[in-house]
Scaffold this motif. Sequence first.
Motif, PDB file in Angstrom:
ATOM      1  N   LEU A   1      17.636  64.807 -20.851  1.00  0.00           N
ATOM      2  CA  LEU A   1      16.994  63.375 -20.820  1.00  0.00           C
ATOM      3  C   LEU A   1      16.167  63.308 -22.363  1.00  0.00           C
ATOM      4  O   LEU A   1      16.131  62.112 -22.982  1.00  0.00           O
ATOM      5  CB  LEU A   1      16.032  62.944 -19.633  1.00  0.00           C
ATOM      6  CG  LEU A   1      16.367  63.022 -18.422  1.00  0.00           C
ATOM      7  CD1 LEU A   1      15.322  62.711 -17.312  1.00  0.00           C
ATOM      8  CD2 LEU A   1      17.576  62.009 -18.501  1.00  0.00           C
ATOM      9  N   HIS A   2      15.437  64.539 -22.597  1.00  0.00           N
ATOM     10  CA  HIS A   2      14.855  64.610 -23.944  1.00  0.00           C
ATOM     11  C   HIS A   2      15.838  64.196 -25.141  1.00  0.00           C
ATOM     12  O   HIS A   2      15.603  63.514 -26.190  1.00  0.00           O
ATOM     13  CB  HIS A   2      14.357  65.931 -23.886  1.00  0.00           C
ATOM     14  CG  HIS A   2      13.764  66.320 -25.340  1.00  0.00           C
ATOM     15  ND1 HIS A   2      12.378  65.881 -26.039  1.00  0.00           N
ATOM     16  CD2 HIS A   2      14.285  66.989 -26.575  1.00  0.00           C
ATOM     17  CE1 HIS A   2      12.220  66.084 -27.005  1.00  0.00           C
ATOM     18  NE2 HIS A   2      13.139  66.839 -27.494  1.00  0.00           N
ATOM     19  N   ILE A   3      17.039  64.848 -25.012  1.00  0.00           N
ATOM     20  CA  ILE A   3      18.113  64.675 -26.171  1.00  0.00           C
ATOM     21  C   ILE A   3      18.521  63.317 -26.014  1.00  0.00           C
ATOM     22  O   ILE A   3      18.710  62.769 -27.322  1.00  0.00           O
ATOM     23  CB  ILE A   3      19.424  65.708 -25.861  1.00  0.00           C
ATOM     24  CG1 ILE A   3      18.825  66.984 -26.103  1.00  0.00           C
ATOM     25  CG2 ILE A   3      20.336  65.493 -26.833  1.00  0.00           C
ATOM     26  CD1 ILE A   3      19.902  68.311 -25.697  1.00  0.00           C
ATOM     27  N   ILE A   4      18.930  62.573 -24.932  1.00  0.00           N
ATOM     28  CA  ILE A   4      19.376  61.312 -24.877  1.00  0.00           C
ATOM     29  C   ILE A   4      18.444  60.457 -25.495  1.00  0.00           C
ATOM     30  O   ILE A   4      18.642  59.340 -26.068  1.00  0.00           O
ATOM     31  CB  ILE A   4      19.721  60.952 -23.562  1.00  0.00           C
ATOM     32  CG1 ILE A   4      20.857  61.701 -23.272  1.00  0.00           C
ATOM     33  CG2 ILE A   4      20.192  59.556 -23.569  1.00  0.00           C
ATOM     34  CD1 ILE A   4      21.080  61.395 -21.881  1.00  0.00           C
ATOM     35  N   GLY A   5      17.089  60.706 -25.251  1.00  0.00           N
ATOM     36  CA  GLY A   5      16.025  60.059 -25.788  1.00  0.00           C
ATOM     37  C   GLY A   5      15.980  60.059 -27.294  1.00  0.00           C
ATOM     38  O   GLY A   5      15.514  58.960 -27.929  1.00  0.00           O
TER      39      GLY A   5
ATOM     40  N   HIS B   1      16.220  50.304 -18.200  1.00  0.00           N
ATOM     41  CA  HIS B   1      17.292  50.405 -17.748  1.00  0.00           C
ATOM     42  C   HIS B   1      18.463  51.363 -18.273  1.00  0.00           C
ATOM     43  O   HIS B   1      19.505  50.916 -18.154  1.00  0.00           O
ATOM     44  CB  HIS B   1      17.724  49.174 -17.128  1.00  0.00           C
ATOM     45  CG  HIS B   1      17.075  48.277 -16.213  1.00  0.00           C
ATOM     46  ND1 HIS B   1      17.181  48.593 -14.935  1.00  0.00           N
ATOM     47  CD2 HIS B   1      16.243  47.385 -16.443  1.00  0.00           C
ATOM     48  CE1 HIS B   1      16.337  47.654 -14.263  1.00  0.00           C
ATOM     49  NE2 HIS B   1      15.573  46.849 -15.367  1.00  0.00           N
ATOM     50  N   LEU B   2      17.918  52.376 -19.037  1.00  0.00           N
ATOM     51  CA  LEU B   2      18.779  52.998 -19.873  1.00  0.00           C
ATOM     52  C   LEU B   2      18.288  54.563 -19.885  1.00  0.00           C
ATOM     53  O   LEU B   2      17.100  54.728 -19.814  1.00  0.00           O
ATOM     54  CB  LEU B   2      18.919  52.481 -21.183  1.00  0.00           C
ATOM     55  CG  LEU B   2      19.795  51.291 -21.663  1.00  0.00           C
ATOM     56  CD1 LEU B   2      19.696  51.088 -23.054  1.00  0.00           C
ATOM     57  CD2 LEU B   2      21.096  51.537 -21.110  1.00  0.00           C
ATOM     58  N   PRO B   3      18.991  55.510 -19.931  1.00  0.00           N
ATOM     59  CA  PRO B   3      18.691  57.003 -19.914  1.00  0.00           C
ATOM     60  C   PRO B   3      18.004  56.997 -21.256  1.00  0.00           C
ATOM     61  O   PRO B   3      17.360  58.157 -21.225  1.00  0.00           O
ATOM     62  CB  PRO B   3      20.021  58.020 -19.688  1.00  0.00           C
ATOM     63  CG  PRO B   3      20.874  56.897 -19.016  1.00  0.00           C
ATOM     64  CD  PRO B   3      20.729  55.396 -19.574  1.00  0.00           C
ATOM     65  N   GLU B   4      18.263  56.463 -22.148  1.00  0.00           N
ATOM     66  CA  GLU B   4      17.593  56.715 -23.628  1.00  0.00           C
ATOM     67  C   GLU B   4      16.123  56.286 -23.322  1.00  0.00           C
ATOM     68  O   GLU B   4      15.333  56.856 -24.353  1.00  0.00           O
ATOM     69  CB  GLU B   4      18.124  55.982 -24.710  1.00  0.00           C
ATOM     70  CG  GLU B   4      18.065  54.622 -24.607  1.00  0.00           C
ATOM     71  CD  GLU B   4      18.796  53.894 -25.750  1.00  0.00           C
ATOM     72  OE1 GLU B   4      19.631  54.528 -26.525  1.00  0.00           O
ATOM     73  OE2 GLU B   4      18.743  52.578 -25.916  1.00  0.00           O
ATOM     74  N   ASN B   5      15.470  55.739 -22.291  1.00  0.00           N
ATOM     75  CA  ASN B   5      14.025  55.290 -22.235  1.00  0.00           C
ATOM     76  C   ASN B   5      13.172  56.475 -21.856  1.00  0.00           C
ATOM     77  O   ASN B   5      12.649  56.218 -20.662  1.00  0.00           O
ATOM     78  CB  ASN B   5      14.144  53.823 -21.462  1.00  0.00           C
ATOM     79  CG  ASN B   5      14.796  52.736 -21.984  1.00  0.00           C
ATOM     80  OD1 ASN B   5      15.031  52.837 -23.271  1.00  0.00           O
ATOM     81  ND2 ASN B   5      15.187  51.868 -21.255  1.00  0.00           N
ATOM     82  N   ALA B   6      13.210  57.521 -22.610  1.00  0.00           N
ATOM     83  CA  ALA B   6      12.809  58.790 -22.064  1.00  0.00           C
ATOM     84  C   ALA B   6      10.941  58.897 -22.682  1.00  0.00           C
ATOM     85  O   ALA B   6      10.762  58.305 -23.688  1.00  0.00           O
ATOM     86  CB  ALA B   6      13.464  60.030 -22.529  1.00  0.00           C
ATOM     87  N   LYS B   7      10.308  59.185 -21.498  1.00  0.00           N
ATOM     88  CA  LYS B   7       8.846  59.593 -21.818  1.00  0.00           C
ATOM     89  C   LYS B   7       8.558  60.908 -21.136  1.00  0.00           C
ATOM     90  O   LYS B   7       9.270  61.256 -20.060  1.00  0.00           O
ATOM     91  CB  LYS B   7       8.081  58.204 -21.097  1.00  0.00           C
ATOM     92  CG  LYS B   7       8.049  57.211 -21.751  1.00  0.00           C
ATOM     93  CD  LYS B   7       7.069  56.082 -21.266  1.00  0.00           C
ATOM     94  CE  LYS B   7       7.285  54.943 -21.924  1.00  0.00           C
ATOM     95  NZ  LYS B   7       6.178  53.808 -21.378  1.00  0.00           N
TER      96      LYS B   7
END
Length: 426
Positions: A180-184, A276-282
């Motif tokens: 998730l960190h990488i996709i963010g 609504h996307l995996p890139e929206n990482a916090k």
Amino acid sequence: MGLTMTQKILAAHAGLDTVVPGQLIRADLDMVLANDITGPVSINAFEGAGFDKVFDKSRISLVMDHFTPNKDIKSAEQCKQCRAFARRFDIDNFYDVGSMGIEHALLPEKGLVAPGEAIIGADSHTCTYGALGAFSTGVGSTDLAAGIATGQAWFKIPEAIRFELKGKLGDYVSGKDVILHIIGMIGVDGALYKSMEFTGEGLASLSMEDRLCIANMAIEAGAKNGIFMVDDITKAYVKDRIDRPYKTFAPDEDAVYERVIEIDLSKIHPTVSYPHLPENAKTIEEAVQDDIAIDQVVIGSCTNGRLSDMKAAADILKGKKIADGVRGIIIPATQQVYKDCIRLGYIDTFIDAGCIVSTPTCGPCLGGHMGILAEGERCVATTNRNFVGRMGHTKSEVYLASPAVAAASAIKGKIADPADLQGGNQ
């Protein structure tokens, strides 16, 4: 010019000494996979093309996992068609109610995929098997039909991004947080039609379950595949599962990468991907500050339904109760994981905490069954996608997280940091 891991595997399976990015090849396949949704489409294409035999009944896997046990008449008809096909061609690896598991957890568990092999599946998360040092990728059902008949597939050789891992994972941090960190960082198209290759001394900090999770979600960055260097952890995992010869592939020292990204595992925090996307990482710290109340938690899927995931959830839920108004759904990924959960007392822990435990199924991950969301509802899920309407109503919300974060959130009734639950029920 040197070759990456993926390029070497594809060259070997095409009978070539070398390949270059963009080159079209026809490669031999070691395993071809379909499920109860994509299988019928592939079977229709197979029969429509006039094929009357399969290339190798021992190298085809049909796994009834998405809507199984069947949730309605249509899903029952789909499984019936797959059963008939499996009987007609005496398919060795046919898994139905009672023997099935979620396909991308089941095939590695059964030793049906091995390092250095080439695998296609009519399911986008077939890239999971790159955790073992294999080339594996999702294809369309028509390509799969050709693979079932011929044992071959066409590929365009991908460029690659190398992720150089260093350091060690911290407390409550897992492979889910890493991906998730990488996709963010790179976005949902940051590795479009590229190979995501993972190397470095940080691999020693990642269990096989962590790697399976990371490779599984390579497609969420747009990648053609994800692949890990084979090391002692890989070899220990396959030792008692695979009794056939296999070959490992390492990248050449002068392999050409589009870019190299260094990841310090020790700096990664538990991570949540917002709708609504995996890139929206916090980070979990940011998510806790947002004070997001939830209605449901799902712990399972081909991403996080393995035994270590069950343990992470059970360790947090033990002796505690989930919050009033929260539905806790636990889905072991395979029958073996389910049995191990019983043996280790995890099932008692889950039920005592107020959760339900399901038979292995993809179920709610794709909005199938076993946990559909209504309008306005929010779910923390250990699944791999949180697109609009992915788990039900188009106005519901899915937050992607690790089993530890999901379990902690179930207890708190809102997105929570598992580190905050030390010392008793909160």
